[in-house]
Motif scaffolding. Structure first.
Motif, PDB file in Angstrom:
ATOM      1  N   ALA B  97      -6.945  -6.796  -8.176  1.00 24.22           N
ATOM      2  CA  ALA B  97      -6.821  -7.017  -9.390  1.00 24.22           C
ATOM      3  C   ALA B  97      -6.183  -5.700 -10.124  1.00 24.22           C
ATOM      4  N   ARG B  98      -6.967  -4.665 -10.116  1.00 29.59           N
ATOM      5  CA  ARG B  98      -6.526  -3.500 -10.672  1.00 29.59           C
ATOM      6  C   ARG B  98      -5.303  -2.995 -10.068  1.00 29.59           C
ATOM      7  N   ALA B  99      -5.126  -3.054  -8.786  1.00 35.70           N
ATOM      8  CA  ALA B  99      -3.760  -2.797  -8.187  1.00 35.70           C
ATOM      9  C   ALA B  99      -2.543  -3.510  -8.796  1.00 35.70           C
ATOM     10  N   LEU B 100      -2.810  -4.707  -9.076  1.00 33.21           N
ATOM     11  CA  LEU B 100      -1.857  -5.536  -9.452  1.00 33.21           C
ATOM     12  C   LEU B 100      -1.444  -5.112 -10.925  1.00 33.21           C
ATOM     13  N   ALA B 101      -2.628  -4.997 -11.727  1.00 33.93           N
ATOM     14  CA  ALA B 101      -2.518  -4.808 -13.124  1.00 33.93           C
ATOM     15  C   ALA B 101      -1.947  -3.233 -13.261  1.00 33.93           C
ATOM     16  N   ARG B 102      -2.184  -2.424 -12.464  1.00 36.34           N
ATOM     17  CA  ARG B 102      -1.651  -0.987 -12.784  1.00 36.34           C
ATOM     18  C   ARG B 102      -0.497  -0.747 -11.979  1.00 36.34           C
ATOM     19  N   GLY B 103      -0.160  -1.493 -10.929  1.00 38.92           N
ATOM     20  CA  GLY B 103       1.104  -1.225 -10.075  1.00 38.92           C
ATOM     21  C   GLY B 103       0.842  -0.181  -9.284  1.00 38.92           C
ATOM     22  N   ALA B 104      -0.671   0.222  -8.731  1.00 39.83           N
ATOM     23  CA  ALA B 104      -0.717   1.369  -7.879  1.00 39.83           C
ATOM     24  C   ALA B 104      -2.009   0.764  -7.009  1.00 39.83           C
ATOM     25  N   THR B 105      -1.919   1.080  -6.166  1.00 39.94           N
ATOM     26  CA  THR B 105      -2.940   0.648  -4.966  1.00 39.94           C
ATOM     27  C   THR B 105      -3.989   1.423  -4.617  1.00 39.94           C
ATOM     28  N   GLY B 106      -3.610   2.857  -4.568  1.00 42.09           N
ATOM     29  CA  GLY B 106      -4.687   3.924  -4.199  1.00 42.09           C
ATOM     30  C   GLY B 106      -4.724   3.976  -2.770  1.00 42.09           C
ATOM     31  N   SER B 107      -3.659   3.473  -2.002  1.00 40.74           N
ATOM     32  CA  SER B 107      -3.389   3.754  -0.576  1.00 40.74           C
ATOM     33  C   SER B 107      -2.285   4.099  -0.076  1.00 40.74           C
ATOM     34  N   VAL B 108      -2.108   4.828   0.898  1.00 37.01           N
ATOM     35  CA  VAL B 108      -0.958   5.055   1.283  1.00 37.01           C
ATOM     36  C   VAL B 108      -0.923   4.683   2.706  1.00 37.01           C
ATOM     37  N   GLY B 109       0.355   4.419   3.464  1.00 32.54           N
ATOM     38  CA  GLY B 109       0.381   3.935   4.709  1.00 32.54           C
ATOM     39  C   GLY B 109       0.902   4.998   5.538  1.00 32.54           C
ATOM     40  N   VAL B 110       0.674   4.829   6.846  1.00 35.15           N
ATOM     41  CA  VAL B 110       1.434   5.533   7.938  1.00 35.15           C
ATOM     42  C   VAL B 110       1.690   4.453   8.960  1.00 35.15           C
ATOM     43  N   LEU B 111       3.133   4.511   8.943  1.00 35.37           N
ATOM     44  CA  LEU B 111       3.813   3.613   9.813  1.00 35.37           C
ATOM     45  C   LEU B 111       4.159   4.448  11.293  1.00 35.37           C
ATOM     46  N   LEU B 112       3.336   3.618  12.216  1.00 35.94           N
ATOM     47  CA  LEU B 112       3.319   4.133  13.916  1.00 35.94           C
ATOM     48  C   LEU B 112       4.231   3.487  14.444  1.00 35.94           C
ATOM     49  N   ARG B 371       6.434   9.409  -9.167  1.00 34.14           N
ATOM     50  CA  ARG B 371       7.025   7.950  -9.495  1.00 34.14           C
ATOM     51  C   ARG B 371       5.938   7.384 -10.412  1.00 34.14           C
ATOM     52  N   ARG B 372       4.815   7.454 -10.241  1.00 33.92           N
ATOM     53  CA  ARG B 372       3.930   6.763 -11.187  1.00 33.92           C
ATOM     54  C   ARG B 372       4.084   7.297 -12.589  1.00 33.92           C
ATOM     55  N   ALA B 373       4.437   8.768 -12.743  1.00 33.78           N
ATOM     56  CA  ALA B 373       4.592   9.154 -13.846  1.00 33.78           C
ATOM     57  C   ALA B 373       5.951   8.802 -14.689  1.00 33.78           C
ATOM     58  N   GLY B 374       6.684   7.812 -13.939  1.00 35.95           N
ATOM     59  CA  GLY B 374       7.972   7.716 -14.277  1.00 35.95           C
ATOM     60  C   GLY B 374       9.004   8.324 -14.103  1.00 35.95           C
ATOM     61  N   GLY B 375       8.605   9.742 -13.786  1.00 40.82           N
ATOM     62  CA  GLY B 375       9.639  10.756 -13.233  1.00 40.82           C
ATOM     63  C   GLY B 375      10.521  10.282 -12.318  1.00 40.82           C
ATOM     64  N   ASP B 376      11.894  10.683 -12.223  1.00 42.38           N
ATOM     65  CA  ASP B 376      12.587  10.284 -11.133  1.00 42.38           C
ATOM     66  C   ASP B 376      12.880  11.239  -9.855  1.00 42.38           C
ATOM     67  N   ALA B 377      11.472  12.010  -9.767  1.00 46.64           N
ATOM     68  CA  ALA B 377      11.477  12.943  -8.884  1.00 46.64           C
ATOM     69  C   ALA B 377      12.739  13.190  -7.713  1.00 46.64           C
ATOM     70  N   SER B 378      13.379  14.509  -8.049  1.00 51.23           N
ATOM     71  CA  SER B 378      14.014  14.882  -6.882  1.00 51.23           C
ATOM     72  C   SER B 378      13.378  14.602  -5.470  1.00 51.23           C
ATOM     73  N   PRO B 379      14.322  14.236  -4.454  1.00 45.96           N
ATOM     74  CA  PRO B 379      13.598  13.869  -3.516  1.00 45.96           C
ATOM     75  C   PRO B 379      13.506  14.970  -2.668  1.00 45.96           C
ATOM     76  N   ALA B 380      12.323  15.605  -2.841  1.00 45.32           N
ATOM     77  CA  ALA B 380      11.744  17.002  -1.843  1.00 45.32           C
ATOM     78  C   ALA B 380      12.600  16.941  -0.842  1.00 45.32           C
ATOM     79  N   ALA B 381      12.786  18.121  -0.400  1.00 46.09           N
ATOM     80  CA  ALA B 381      13.700  18.844   0.572  1.00 46.09           C
ATOM     81  C   ALA B 381      12.888  18.317   1.775  1.00 46.09           C
TER      82      ALA B 381
END
Lengths: 404, 404
Positions: B97-112, B371-381
């Motif tokens: 529920a928190r993930a939905l409301a906040r728009g963030a899940t707290g985990s990141v994936g590694v695609l293998l 991204r979460r901060a809304g900033g449109d971060a330059s796509p790190a080199a």
DNA sequence: CACCGCTACTGTAGCGGTACAGAAGCCCGC
DNA sequence: GCGGGCTTCTGTACCGCTACAGTAGCGGTG
């Protein structure tokens, strides 16, 4: 009467929460008339089911069904919806929202001992995770790695969404496991003191260790050193009194293996020297053998907690001119692939970690499924996998001192 | 006036959805795990913020704040709420529920790459994951392992909730990576052909391989075999024409290393024999060397894709009486810990996989945060980590045939 | 032709939270 | 004594989706 108006429109999509309310409102206001966005129709905020539904002219529910329950609508309409979705760049139901609505997340956690970094320290642990990941994957579940250590405000065991948890060799003191229990998630314990009511997978560590020690005893060794792992000091050679003090933080496997060794040695009247290694040591162990031989120069056999440690000891011996097994016998544990890469090949106690992973994963999958089905699944019994002594070249009869 | 009645109660919580409402209620009441809570008041369904709010007599929002934004209420009330929550067995906000409301899940994936099982095949890969897990953990993120292969209806890359993805050495043909891109998640590529606009971490595979080959050339070798990995047949000794055909499915590292080797050998006018191993082979390689020597009996040096392979070759050589490096020089890749366990120790090309993992993870963390901060971060080199030739004992000048 | 059983679709009512904009009380300075 | 600036709580409006219970339409039936 369905005639009370068209499908409801999303209420100012994207506004009210986004940091740019004015802009959003602005956009909405002028959208109907002027489609100044290249996007076929205007559509501002996030693309959701509703966006697609509006485009196709069906209800949101129908779009949902198109993605999640194809049998609920005509193939024709489904195609149309999927096409529209694709065109809009809609990738499918938002996983978070779906998780909330369905009450299932599609991933399960593995709760690791405190240091996530060392969990993968050797090939054996890795094979275990590989097996878990593979088995889960077959059931369409993803695997999430959880540290039992909180980091900042975040406590993974409490804050990560998942459908079940494999608790792996996890320091009971961390409380992470309890957290999971309180959340009421299905659990499978692995390499963990068994607990009433919770299914678990263990290996016969103690029996394996006993077999290893008996093998050494039968070869005639009476001067034996044990190299174990421990969660807290003292490390190094341990006072006889401390030797068999078990601490939960040592990890279940350590405790069991140490117990197995000492049981068998006691039977034979052998009192071993015990060397304790920090639990998170990652190989490249320095001068273990040197220390042992300094404390007990007549040592003729070493039983090691793992093959990695055993290999280090064999190499240390060889590098200082001590023949293995001529002057020193060494036994490992796990039957790591490296046991075969060593010369002489390592005598060890085999455990099938892949099977362990597979089993743990499938037990958890069952538990998750039966819970989802509402069934009150009997809490699957615990399983203990066998171990097997594998005698190779690193053990032999003790060296007869020339002067004896 | 807020006096217009007590806070709203949840409408028959938990009912109306469960397939077996009666049973479910039953279970909650009698479940072994749940039973141990004193359950001050009876309360059946799920415990939510509202349950706690009702008990304490505050609004749901205040309870939410007690858990998620402590600075929003008095310490005193917070304590009271936390205590009540504890008593009710409320563990904290539901992550989904928190993930939905906040728009963030707290985990990141590694695609293998397709096979989750082999991803952990060796210590090097494991160290990489360990480093990622550790780094993420420090930022309070969990790591979810994703197979790029769908399983049944579930496509991990599409259906798992996460805030960002590390795409690791992933077969581009699987389309999994594209799926992630379409979802609009932040991405970091690792060991992957670099892509415009997406940050990535690579190692100087090609340069490292070139250095290894040059080393061999400089020692005077002219009869060289390469052992590489490939995603598709043919395996084994490869026709000269096929030798440097690159297929995306071979994996980025394979392609780059092969390219590096051949570049350096070409410069020296050496045409190598090429042996291709299936990409998912997991060690215990059988008779690679025998095959090579059968095809090219005068081979004096082997460059192998990894230390694991190199070690197998060294052992195979030694077991058949071929001295290393006297008659055969062998070079590995990675600087796996096992390189030091081999006798002679293995000449290899070092890459810092821990650093690679750390870097990839922290780049992703940054991307997710900004991204979460809304900033449109330059796509790190993108970053390329160096490799380094480490010369040990497994290489030496070529054997001079006695009859020569 | 009312009645039944289908299939195809829709409306309502949540899932359990959080963001944000109040509102109430309170201390302050002028 | 009143506007202002806290701190502390509350109400509303969502987040994006799914379960379930309808409702429509439709061909077959007695």
């Amino acid at each position: 009467m369905p005639a009370d108006g068209p499908a409801r429109r999303p209420v100012i999509p994207g506004a009210g929460r986004m940091p740019v309310p004015d802009l959003a409102v602005d956009r909405i206001a002028s959208a109907p008339g002027a489609a100044r966005f290249p996007e076929s129709e205007e559509h501002v905020g996030r693309v959701t089911l509703q966006t697609v539904a509006d485009k196709v002219g069906v209800s949101r529910m129908t779009v949902s069904n198109a993605f999640s329950r194809p049998d609920q609508l005509s193939a024709q309409l489904r195609e149309k919806i999927l096409a529209a979705a694709d065109e809009l760049g809609y990738t499918g139901p938002d996983p978070s929202a779906r998780a909330l609505a369905r009450g299932a997340t599609g991933s399960v956690g593995v709760l690791l001992s405190n240091s996530t970094a060392t969990a993968f320290s050797d090939e054996v642990a890795s094979a275990f995770f590989g097996a878990i990941a593979h088995t889960l994957n077959e059931s369409g579940l993803a695997l999430t790695l959880l540290s039992s250590e909180p980091s900042g405000e975040v406590v993974p065991a409490r804050d990560v969404a998942m459908d079940g948890v494999i608790v792996y060799n996890c320091d009971p003191a961390s409380g992470a496991r309890e957290q999971v229990v309180r959340r009421g998630l299905p659990i499978v314990n692995v390499d963990q003191a068994s607990e009433a009511g919770t299914p678990g997978v263990n290996v016969a560590d103690r029996e394996g260790a006993r077999a290893a020690a008996r093998h050494i005893v039968e070869l005639g060794h009476t001067k034996v050193a044990l190299v174990t792992k421990s969660g807290e000091p003292p490390y190094g050679i341990v006072d006889p009194g401390e030797a068999d003090r078990h601490r939960a933080s040592d990890g279940y496997a350590s405790i069991e293996r140490l117990a197995g060794w000492t049981e068998a040695l006691e039977e034979a009247g052998v009192t071993p020297v015990v060397y304790r290694l920090p639990i998170d040591a990652m190989g490249g162990h320095g001068a273990i053998l040197a220390e042992i031989l300094e404390a007990a120069p007549d040592t003729t056999a070493v039983l090691a907690f793992s093959d990695v440690i055993a290999a280090d000891i064999v190499l240390e011996a060889q590098d200082s001119g001590i023949d293995v097994p001529g002057r020193l016998s060494v036994v490992g544990f796990d039957d790591n692939p490296l046991a075969l890469r060593l010369r002489p090949q390592l005598t060890t106690v085999r455990q099938d970690v892949s099977e362990k992973g597979r089993l743990a994963a499938s037990m958890l999958v069952d538990a998750v499924r039966s819970r989802r089905a509402g069934g009150d699944a009997s809490p699957a019994a615990s399983v203990t996998l066998p171990t097997e002594l594998v005698i190779r070249g690193s053990t032999g009869p003790p060296f007869e001192a020339p002067g004896a």
